[in-house]
Design an enzyme around this catalytic site. Structure first.
Site, PDB file in Angstrom:
ATOM      1  N   ASP A  47       1.231  -1.294   0.256  1.00 15.03           N
ATOM      2  CA  ASP A  47       0.242  -0.212   0.138  1.00 15.03           C
ATOM      3  C   ASP A  47       0.883   1.504  -0.003  1.00 15.03           C
ATOM      4  O   ASP A  47       0.646   2.326  -0.635  1.00 15.03           O
ATOM      5  CB  ASP A  47      -0.699   0.012   1.349  1.00 15.03           C
ATOM      6  CG  ASP A  47      -1.960  -0.935   0.874  1.00 15.03           C
ATOM      7  OD1 ASP A  47      -3.289  -0.551   0.587  1.00 15.03           O
ATOM      8  OD2 ASP A  47      -1.524  -2.295   1.909  1.00 15.03           O
ATOM      9  N   GLU A  70      -5.251   7.563  -0.421  1.00 17.20           N
ATOM     10  CA  GLU A  70      -5.630   6.071   1.298  1.00 17.20           C
ATOM     11  C   GLU A  70      -3.951   6.494   2.255  1.00 17.20           C
ATOM     12  O   GLU A  70      -5.288   6.670   3.832  1.00 17.20           O
ATOM     13  CB  GLU A  70      -6.114   5.039   0.699  1.00 17.20           C
ATOM     14  CG  GLU A  70      -6.799   4.330   2.508  1.00 17.20           C
ATOM     15  CD  GLU A  70      -7.248   3.072   1.723  1.00 17.20           C
ATOM     16  OE1 GLU A  70      -7.384   2.035   2.977  1.00 17.20           O
ATOM     17  OE2 GLU A  70      -6.687   2.406   0.855  1.00 17.20           O
ATOM     18  N   ASP A 134      -6.865   4.900  -4.202  1.00 17.14           N
ATOM     19  CA  ASP A 134      -6.107   3.897  -3.521  1.00 17.14           C
ATOM     20  C   ASP A 134      -5.321   2.803  -4.554  1.00 17.14           C
ATOM     21  O   ASP A 134      -5.793   2.495  -5.277  1.00 17.14           O
ATOM     22  CB  ASP A 134      -7.315   3.053  -3.728  1.00 17.14           C
ATOM     23  CG  ASP A 134      -7.659   2.181  -2.676  1.00 17.14           C
ATOM     24  OD1 ASP A 134      -6.899   2.032  -2.456  1.00 17.14           O
ATOM     25  OD2 ASP A 134      -9.261   1.991  -1.887  1.00 17.14           O
ATOM     26  N   ASP A 137      -6.574  -1.367  -3.177  1.00 16.19           N
ATOM     27  CA  ASP A 137      -8.056  -1.506  -3.176  1.00 16.19           C
ATOM     28  C   ASP A 137      -8.449  -2.661  -3.051  1.00 16.19           C
ATOM     29  O   ASP A 137      -8.442  -3.646  -3.537  1.00 16.19           O
ATOM     30  CB  ASP A 137      -9.384  -0.399  -3.957  1.00 16.19           C
ATOM     31  CG  ASP A 137     -10.102  -0.630  -3.300  1.00 16.19           C
ATOM     32  OD1 ASP A 137     -10.361  -0.201  -2.957  1.00 16.19           O
ATOM     33  OD2 ASP A 137     -10.976  -1.608  -4.422  1.00 16.19           O
ATOM     34  N   THR A 139      -6.908  -4.854   0.631  1.00 15.20           N
ATOM     35  CA  THR A 139      -6.299  -5.332   1.281  1.00 15.20           C
ATOM     36  C   THR A 139      -6.344  -6.426   1.552  1.00 15.20           C
ATOM     37  O   THR A 139      -5.008  -7.504   1.237  1.00 15.20           O
ATOM     38  CB  THR A 139      -5.376  -4.461   2.372  1.00 15.20           C
ATOM     39  OG1 THR A 139      -4.585  -2.458   1.313  1.00 15.20           O
ATOM     40  CG2 THR A 139      -4.205  -4.901   2.535  1.00 15.20           C
TER      41      THR A 139
END
Length: 350
Positions: A47, A70, A134, A137, A139
């Site tokens: 991420d 995010e 994101d 998206d 996770t």
């Protein structure tokens, strides 16, 4: 002369392709560096690293643009070992084509990487050009090796202009997407759209962009019972029981295609693997983050799909970091939309 947003689309597609390759690399690792955020949702090294690469590529090419992402780098500033692992990922090489790679950019230090990640902490708004992203998206699905997405969208003056969604595990089977049937040999698919120009799909490669084909949606369904539902049964914020009862009352098999990732549900609806979704939040004030929708929402519309909130309103991407002006979602073909809407209104009134 190039069509509007041609360069934005190109850079966004290359940025998503590079970030998608990074996530596939992390997928091969046993320890994905998982931590928990304040809202208890998981976040991995993928991420953070993917957000750094996405923002760096866009910021390099469009330095005046803003971002809504995010992730934030607070945790990484405190955890030296985690920061090092992410820096090792971000500083790696992913695109084999030198000419293509030269169009993008990479942070020159771990400190610059942290600052770039934090560019995603912007407030959003109705003025100017804002990229919403994101990096991973879904996770939790990513950690299981299932379907997830890398999404990036340009919103200009509150309206989506460009949307790119990388689906590194996507393997279509008869036009359908299955959560656990994934592309283990390649890098999946990328779907992109520009407002007013249609939606396109191509394979993700490790070099330049592959050839793309336009998404052509099937003919409208005449009978409600023939609709194929796209659902996310793992959601804790949506009224899954009410959504099931709604589908049952309409005579539609449920859950149909069941996907954890919000962006992947948009993609399933766009590519023709499903044609109805009704999302009913449990609470009227439920927060729906813009990055769960921006990109996939535009792709669905440009593929010919019809999507509004439960009040029939268009999604408002100028309201900030979340869709504060919208409540829920309904996707249904024009041929049966009135019937679906009438049934939804009855359910909401109960």
């Amino acid at each position: 002369m190039d069509p509007p947003y041609a360069r934005e689309r190109l850079i966004a597609e290359l940025a998503v392709q590079r970030a998608a390759l990074l996530t596939k690399k992390v997928l091969k690792e046993i320890d994905k560096g998982t931590i928990s955020k304040n809202d208890k949702s998981p976040v991995t090294i993928a991420d953070f690293a993917a957000q750094a690469l996405l923002i760096c590529a866009i910021h390099h090419n469009f330095p005046d643009d803003k971002f809504v992402g995010e992730e934030a780098a607070d945790t990484l500033r405190e955890d030296v070992e985690l920061r090092k692992r992410i820096w090792d990922l971000v500083s790696g090489k992913y695109l084999d084509d030198r000419e293509t790679d030269a169009l993008l950019s990479t942070p020159v230090s771990s400190e610059e990487m942290l600052n770039i990640i934090d560019l995603g902490c912007g407030p959003g708004g109705r003025k100017g050009r804002i990229w919403m992203l994101d990096p991973v998206d879904g996770t939790a699905a990513f950690m299981r090796g299932h379907q997830y997405a890398v999404s990036l969208a340009l919103v200009e003056d509150g309206y989506e202009a460009v949307g790119v969604v990388g689906c590194p595990n996507l393997k279509l089977e008869n036009g359908r997407i299955y959560e656990d049937r994934v592309d283990r040999e390649g890098y999946g698919m990328m779907i992109s759209a520009v407002r007013g120009q249609g939606a396109f799909m191509r394979r993700i490669s490790s070099g330049g962009l592959e050839a793309a084909r336009k998404i052509e949606r099937p003919v409208d369904v005449a009978d409600v019972k023939d609709l194929h539902w796209v659902e996310g049964t793992a959601s804790s914020s949506n009224d899954i029981d009410k959504q099931w009862k709604l589908a049952k009352s309409l005579g539609i098999a449920w859950p149909g295609t069941d996907l954890y990732s919000s962006q992947m549900r948009y993609i399933a609806l766009a590519v023709g693997g499903g044609n109805i979704n009704v999302t009913i939040p449990k609470k009227k004030d439920k927060i729906s983050w813009v990055w769960d929708h921006a990109g996939g929402h535009l792709i669905l519309k440009e593929s010919g799909g019809l999507v509004t909130d439960l009040n029939g309103k268009e999604f408002d991407f100028g309201a900030g970091r979340y869709l504060g002006e919208n409540y829920g979602r309904i996707v249904a073909p024009m041929s049966v939309r009135k019937e679906i809407m009438a049934t939804v209104v009855q359910f909401l009134g109960k």
